[in-house]
Design an enzyme around this catalytic site. Sequence first.
Site, PDB file in Angstrom:
ATOM      1  N   CYS A  13       1.407  -1.221  -0.301  1.00  0.00           N
ATOM      2  CA  CYS A  13       0.372  -0.434  -0.304  1.00  0.00           C
ATOM      3  C   CYS A  13       1.184   1.606   0.172  1.00  0.00           C
ATOM      4  CB  CYS A  13      -0.255  -0.517   0.632  1.00  0.00           C
ATOM      5  SG  CYS A  13      -2.192   1.135   0.957  1.00  0.00           S
ATOM      6  N   HIS A  60      -3.807  -5.220  -0.894  1.00  0.00           N
ATOM      7  CA  HIS A  60      -3.533  -5.766   0.564  1.00  0.00           C
ATOM      8  C   HIS A  60      -3.227  -7.032   1.036  1.00  0.00           C
ATOM      9  CE1 HIS A  60      -3.620  -1.401   3.435  1.00  0.00           C
ATOM     10  NE2 HIS A  60      -4.391  -1.416   2.999  1.00  0.00           N
ATOM     11  N   GLU A  97      -2.228  -9.569   3.022  1.00  0.00           N
ATOM     12  CA  GLU A  97      -3.307  -9.125   4.996  1.00  0.00           C
ATOM     13  C   GLU A  97      -4.132  -9.880   4.510  1.00  0.00           C
ATOM     14  OE1 GLU A  97      -4.351  -5.833   5.332  1.00  0.00           O
ATOM     15  OE2 GLU A  97      -2.410  -6.789   3.983  1.00  0.00           O
TER      16      GLU A  97
END
Length: 402
Positions: free
Chosen positions: A288, A372, A374
């Site tokens: 990001c 992202h 994750e």
Amino acid sequence: MTAPEGNPATGGWTEPRATALLVLADGTVLEGFGLGAVAEAPGEVCFNTAMTGYQEILTDPSYAGQIITFTFPHIGNVGVNDEDTETVNAAASSGVRGIVIHADITEPSNWRATRHLDAWLKARNIVGIAGVDTRALTALIRDNGMPNAILAHNPDGIFDIPRLKRQAAGLPDMAGLDLVPLVTAAQRYDWSETPWQWPAGYGKRESSAHRVVAIDYGVKRNILRLLAKAGCEVTVVPSTTSASDILALSPDGVFLSNGPGDPAATGEYAVPVIRELLDRKIPTFGICLGHQMLALAIGGQTMKMKQGHHGANHPVQDKTTGKVEIVSMNHGFAVDPTTLPANAKETHVSLFDGSNCGIALDDRPAFSVQHHPEASPGPQDSHYLFARFVELMETEKAKAAA
């Protein structure tokens, strides 16, 4: 949200009084019913298309300075809990300024819920408004870009609208704002928690093969958990940590975290540090804002997006494998791929609009992605990127040992 009631005296219809207003910079006033903190909150209005994970979204430090419009109409129905907060300091105030939703919040219905969303918003000083035509607001943002606004909540329904319009019109543009100081860590700390698994919950890293320093521009918990799961001994440092202090920790790799604001503004102090780390050929992985910082450090440029990417259903192609992934996105700026130097190759691209979503360097062990991986919230298609980071560190270790 108060439903309209009949007036017994007249037999007529009584309109409920608006207890919250969203006042846009162009003077548009949207009425609704207040939630959360009784206050006024300035911010940039964006929209998020995710259908789940609102607690993770509302505690994502990357949303600092913004008011989130949820396109999914039923937000809050599963309540909130003590485990899904993404800010590292759970007691800290959220970066997000406000929340705009369509339907009123019902009583939570989920076995993990510990609190009603409205009570949670109050505790975190987040202003909310319900009863808004979020489809119309989303269309406005899509067509005209993300506007500045003031979100005001007053249970008495009394507002100084001319003043709110003036304040909204006078808010600074997100371009040029460094918001990282609002969300970065105050001091260095170590991280060992691993991802949540049924039925044990969160775990602890038992061993480590690599030492990683994570530069905190607004890092999310699940990023750190996945680094720990990958066998990394993680030390998190504040955003203004010098290259010499990072090198003193003898890292096998450096992680550049997500975060809010204009990357060019943060880059004023972050880019020189990253350049020195790259010159030392330390394996580097960015996500990001960290992706944008890496691009700036090698001479690229970033640009403000019209509506940004905010959601958990974005298709991205990994050009190194041809694989298409569904990913989470949260960014209002993007790397301009036409400004990247010859030693950087584009590795990922958005299939929504063709914008850049990843780069890798040919001459130094560094790569980054805009999305992202994750998956908190969102799909887990991109978890492999953490393994790719570990492989990069292992390769560099092998070179050093040869």
